[in-house]
Scaffold this motif. Structure first.
Motif, PDB file in Angstrom:
ATOM      1  N   SER A  45     -40.201 -25.999  28.486  1.00  0.00           N
ATOM      2  CA  SER A  45     -40.257 -26.064  30.200  1.00  0.00           C
ATOM      3  C   SER A  45     -40.203 -27.675  30.457  1.00  0.00           C
ATOM      4  O   SER A  45     -40.283 -28.623  29.982  1.00  0.00           O
ATOM      5  N   ILE A  46     -39.622 -27.591  31.801  1.00  0.00           N
ATOM      6  CA  ILE A  46     -39.773 -29.193  32.562  1.00  0.00           C
ATOM      7  C   ILE A  46     -40.263 -29.079  33.883  1.00  0.00           C
ATOM      8  O   ILE A  46     -39.694 -28.206  34.433  1.00  0.00           O
ATOM      9  N   ARG A  47     -41.058 -29.805  34.195  1.00  0.00           N
ATOM     10  CA  ARG A  47     -41.667 -29.782  35.715  1.00  0.00           C
ATOM     11  C   ARG A  47     -41.954 -31.356  36.120  1.00  0.00           C
ATOM     12  O   ARG A  47     -42.013 -32.253  35.363  1.00  0.00           O
ATOM     13  N   LYS A  48     -41.976 -31.478  37.522  1.00  0.00           N
ATOM     14  CA  LYS A  48     -42.121 -32.746  37.911  1.00  0.00           C
ATOM     15  C   LYS A  48     -43.580 -32.668  38.335  1.00  0.00           C
ATOM     16  O   LYS A  48     -44.195 -31.787  38.711  1.00  0.00           O
ATOM     17  N   GLU A  49     -44.205 -33.991  38.012  1.00  0.00           N
ATOM     18  CA  GLU A  49     -45.357 -34.166  38.510  1.00  0.00           C
ATOM     19  C   GLU A  49     -45.355 -35.640  39.261  1.00  0.00           C
ATOM     20  O   GLU A  49     -45.491 -36.572  38.499  1.00  0.00           O
ATOM     21  N   GLY A  50     -45.265 -35.857  40.664  1.00  0.00           N
ATOM     22  CA  GLY A  50     -45.016 -36.737  40.998  1.00  0.00           C
ATOM     23  C   GLY A  50     -43.681 -37.330  40.809  1.00  0.00           C
ATOM     24  O   GLY A  50     -42.637 -36.789  40.734  1.00  0.00           O
ATOM     25  N   TYR A  51     -43.553 -38.552  40.249  1.00  0.00           N
ATOM     26  CA  TYR A  51     -42.336 -39.463  39.849  1.00  0.00           C
ATOM     27  C   TYR A  51     -42.080 -38.879  38.293  1.00  0.00           C
ATOM     28  O   TYR A  51     -40.973 -39.385  37.701  1.00  0.00           O
ATOM     29  N   VAL A  52     -43.000 -38.518  37.684  1.00  0.00           N
ATOM     30  CA  VAL A  52     -42.904 -38.126  36.214  1.00  0.00           C
ATOM     31  C   VAL A  52     -42.514 -36.906  35.954  1.00  0.00           C
ATOM     32  O   VAL A  52     -42.896 -35.787  36.520  1.00  0.00           O
ATOM     33  N   THR A  53     -41.479 -36.727  34.913  1.00  0.00           N
ATOM     34  CA  THR A  53     -40.914 -35.506  34.492  1.00  0.00           C
ATOM     35  C   THR A  53     -41.565 -34.981  33.437  1.00  0.00           C
ATOM     36  O   THR A  53     -41.827 -35.991  32.404  1.00  0.00           O
ATOM     37  N   LEU A  65     -48.184 -33.165  20.239  1.00  0.00           N
ATOM     38  CA  LEU A  65     -47.551 -34.576  20.171  1.00  0.00           C
ATOM     39  C   LEU A  65     -47.237 -35.164  21.416  1.00  0.00           C
ATOM     40  O   LEU A  65     -46.791 -34.401  22.276  1.00  0.00           O
ATOM     41  N   TYR A  66     -47.136 -36.464  21.766  1.00  0.00           N
ATOM     42  CA  TYR A  66     -46.519 -37.185  22.921  1.00  0.00           C
ATOM     43  C   TYR A  66     -45.832 -38.088  22.784  1.00  0.00           C
ATOM     44  O   TYR A  66     -45.678 -38.868  21.843  1.00  0.00           O
ATOM     45  N   LEU A  67     -44.805 -38.416  23.905  1.00  0.00           N
ATOM     46  CA  LEU A  67     -43.754 -39.374  23.752  1.00  0.00           C
ATOM     47  C   LEU A  67     -43.731 -39.702  25.260  1.00  0.00           C
ATOM     48  O   LEU A  67     -43.346 -39.024  26.133  1.00  0.00           O
ATOM     49  N   ALA A  68     -43.639 -41.039  25.767  1.00  0.00           N
ATOM     50  CA  ALA A  68     -43.172 -41.521  26.946  1.00  0.00           C
ATOM     51  C   ALA A  68     -42.101 -42.384  26.920  1.00  0.00           C
ATOM     52  O   ALA A  68     -41.938 -43.091  26.017  1.00  0.00           O
ATOM     53  N   GLN A  69     -41.239 -42.091  27.668  1.00  0.00           N
ATOM     54  CA  GLN A  69     -39.902 -42.795  27.817  1.00  0.00           C
ATOM     55  C   GLN A  69     -39.256 -43.021  29.053  1.00  0.00           C
ATOM     56  O   GLN A  69     -39.325 -42.145  30.033  1.00  0.00           O
ATOM     57  N   GLN A  70     -38.266 -44.011  29.177  1.00  0.00           N
ATOM     58  CA  GLN A  70     -37.507 -43.763  30.477  1.00  0.00           C
ATOM     59  C   GLN A  70     -36.300 -43.201  30.132  1.00  0.00           C
ATOM     60  O   GLN A  70     -35.668 -43.452  29.246  1.00  0.00           O
ATOM     61  N   ARG A 125     -49.143 -41.711  27.526  1.00  0.00           N
ATOM     62  CA  ARG A 125     -49.240 -41.741  28.798  1.00  0.00           C
ATOM     63  C   ARG A 125     -49.206 -42.938  29.740  1.00  0.00           C
ATOM     64  O   ARG A 125     -48.472 -43.309  30.676  1.00  0.00           O
ATOM     65  N   PHE A 126     -50.143 -43.856  29.039  1.00  0.00           N
ATOM     66  CA  PHE A 126     -50.250 -45.239  29.606  1.00  0.00           C
ATOM     67  C   PHE A 126     -49.088 -46.046  29.555  1.00  0.00           C
ATOM     68  O   PHE A 126     -48.964 -46.804  30.418  1.00  0.00           O
ATOM     69  N   LEU A 127     -47.921 -45.776  28.723  1.00  0.00           N
ATOM     70  CA  LEU A 127     -46.844 -46.644  28.482  1.00  0.00           C
ATOM     71  C   LEU A 127     -46.052 -46.381  29.730  1.00  0.00           C
ATOM     72  O   LEU A 127     -45.061 -47.181  29.787  1.00  0.00           O
ATOM     73  N   LEU A 128     -46.068 -45.245  30.644  1.00  0.00           N
ATOM     74  CA  LEU A 128     -45.353 -45.045  31.712  1.00  0.00           C
ATOM     75  C   LEU A 128     -45.783 -46.025  32.907  1.00  0.00           C
ATOM     76  O   LEU A 128     -45.293 -46.091  33.815  1.00  0.00           O
ATOM     77  N   GLY A 129     -47.256 -46.462  32.692  1.00  0.00           N
ATOM     78  CA  GLY A 129     -47.679 -47.249  33.927  1.00  0.00           C
ATOM     79  C   GLY A 129     -48.499 -46.404  34.845  1.00  0.00           C
ATOM     80  O   GLY A 129     -48.179 -44.967  35.001  1.00  0.00           O
ATOM     81  N   HIS A 181     -35.845 -42.821  34.868  1.00  0.00           N
ATOM     82  CA  HIS A 181     -36.850 -41.978  35.368  1.00  0.00           C
ATOM     83  C   HIS A 181     -37.861 -41.986  34.363  1.00  0.00           C
ATOM     84  O   HIS A 181     -37.491 -41.649  33.323  1.00  0.00           O
ATOM     85  N   PRO A 182     -39.038 -42.037  34.748  1.00  0.00           N
ATOM     86  CA  PRO A 182     -40.140 -41.809  33.646  1.00  0.00           C
ATOM     87  C   PRO A 182     -40.198 -40.256  33.094  1.00  0.00           C
ATOM     88  O   PRO A 182     -40.282 -39.277  33.977  1.00  0.00           O
ATOM     89  N   VAL A 183     -40.473 -40.022  31.753  1.00  0.00           N
ATOM     90  CA  VAL A 183     -40.184 -38.815  31.248  1.00  0.00           C
ATOM     91  C   VAL A 183     -41.602 -38.914  30.423  1.00  0.00           C
ATOM     92  O   VAL A 183     -41.583 -39.656  29.462  1.00  0.00           O
ATOM     93  N   PHE A 184     -42.109 -37.762  30.306  1.00  0.00           N
ATOM     94  CA  PHE A 184     -43.376 -37.510  29.361  1.00  0.00           C
ATOM     95  C   PHE A 184     -43.185 -36.187  28.709  1.00  0.00           C
ATOM     96  O   PHE A 184     -43.163 -35.196  29.232  1.00  0.00           O
ATOM     97  N   PHE A 185     -43.072 -36.364  27.270  1.00  0.00           N
ATOM     98  CA  PHE A 185     -42.990 -35.178  26.429  1.00  0.00           C
ATOM     99  C   PHE A 185     -44.281 -34.742  25.680  1.00  0.00           C
ATOM    100  O   PHE A 185     -44.906 -35.652  25.343  1.00  0.00           O
ATOM    101  N   GLN A 186     -44.591 -33.301  25.824  1.00  0.00           N
ATOM    102  CA  GLN A 186     -45.422 -32.972  24.800  1.00  0.00           C
ATOM    103  C   GLN A 186     -44.894 -31.880  23.890  1.00  0.00           C
ATOM    104  O   GLN A 186     -44.107 -31.020  24.410  1.00  0.00           O
ATOM    105  N   ILE A 187     -44.911 -32.286  22.551  1.00  0.00           N
ATOM    106  CA  ILE A 187     -44.406 -31.518  21.571  1.00  0.00           C
ATOM    107  C   ILE A 187     -45.404 -30.713  20.743  1.00  0.00           C
ATOM    108  O   ILE A 187     -46.385 -31.375  20.226  1.00  0.00           O
TER     109      ILE A 187
END
Length: 194
Positions: free
Chosen positions: A117-125, A21-26, A58-62, A72-78
């Motif tokens: 885990s947490i990692r950066k991919e460009g500006y997205v965490t 599952l996925y969640l995008a938020q600031q 992921r689209f919700l982050l732009g 900061h844009p954060v993208f969760f994979q659950i």
């Protein structure tokens, strides 16, 4: 909400056991730093609405996700296993909503996750989490600590107490105001809300 989610989860048992599952938020810098310091630890949520659709979430982050005004844009994979025993309920609530906004999975208040885990991919965490059973030894230790910290049994008012003790006073106040509207006039808990 617990009863309805449990009912939906039981109806949906024939669905694939492990789902992603996925969640995008600031998130503010402080919130993001708190997550970074929690890798390999357990975290609990107030409640969590996620999507089955990775691309849509992921689209919700732009396209050009940037840090704007300390957000900061954060993208969760659950990863969640519906066959895992003694887990707070979670279920697909798409059929329950009057608004068709894709396949939504809602996790119950107090669901416990291991922050993998947490990692950066460009500006997205990018944050990876896995749901945990309440039987997990670390969970039992966490619950015992929370009971000592809160100083009360798990009640209908516990979320407000947790919000207040974690410094989220505005959210705690909103929670208690909502409880005041929902409780019967002669309920003993009204005094505690005030």
């Amino acid at each position: 909400m617990y009863t309805r989610l449990k009912l939906l989860q039981n109806k949906q048992q024939d669905v694939s056991t492990v789902i992603h599952l996925y969640l995008a938020q600031q998130m503010s810098s402080d919130e993001r730093l708190q997550l970074e310091n929690s890798v390999d630890h357990l975290i609990s949520t107030m409640s969590l609405s996620t999507s089955i659709d990775r691309i849509g979430a992921r689209f919700l982050l732009g396209d050009n996700s940037r840090v704007i005004h300390d957000m900061h844009p954060v993208f969760f994979q659950i990863t969640a296993d519906s066959q895992l025993e003694n887990v707070k309920p979670f279920a697909n609530i798409s059929g329950e909503s009057a608004i068709d906004n894709g396949q939504k999975i809602l996790f119950m208040l107090g669901s416990i996750f291991r922050l993998d885990s947490i990692r950066k991919e460009g500006y997205v965490t990018l944050v990876k989490m896995t749901i945990c059973s309440d039987d997990n030894h670390d969970c039992q230790t966490l619950f015992q600590h929370m009971r000592q910290e809160i100083g009360e049994e798990n009640t209908l008012l516990t979320p407000g107490t947790v919000l207040g003790k974690s410094g989220r006073l505005d959210q705690a106040e909103l929670f208690y105001f909502e409880m005041l509207k929902a409780l019967p006039v002669d309920d003993d808990r009204i005094e505690n809300c005030y």
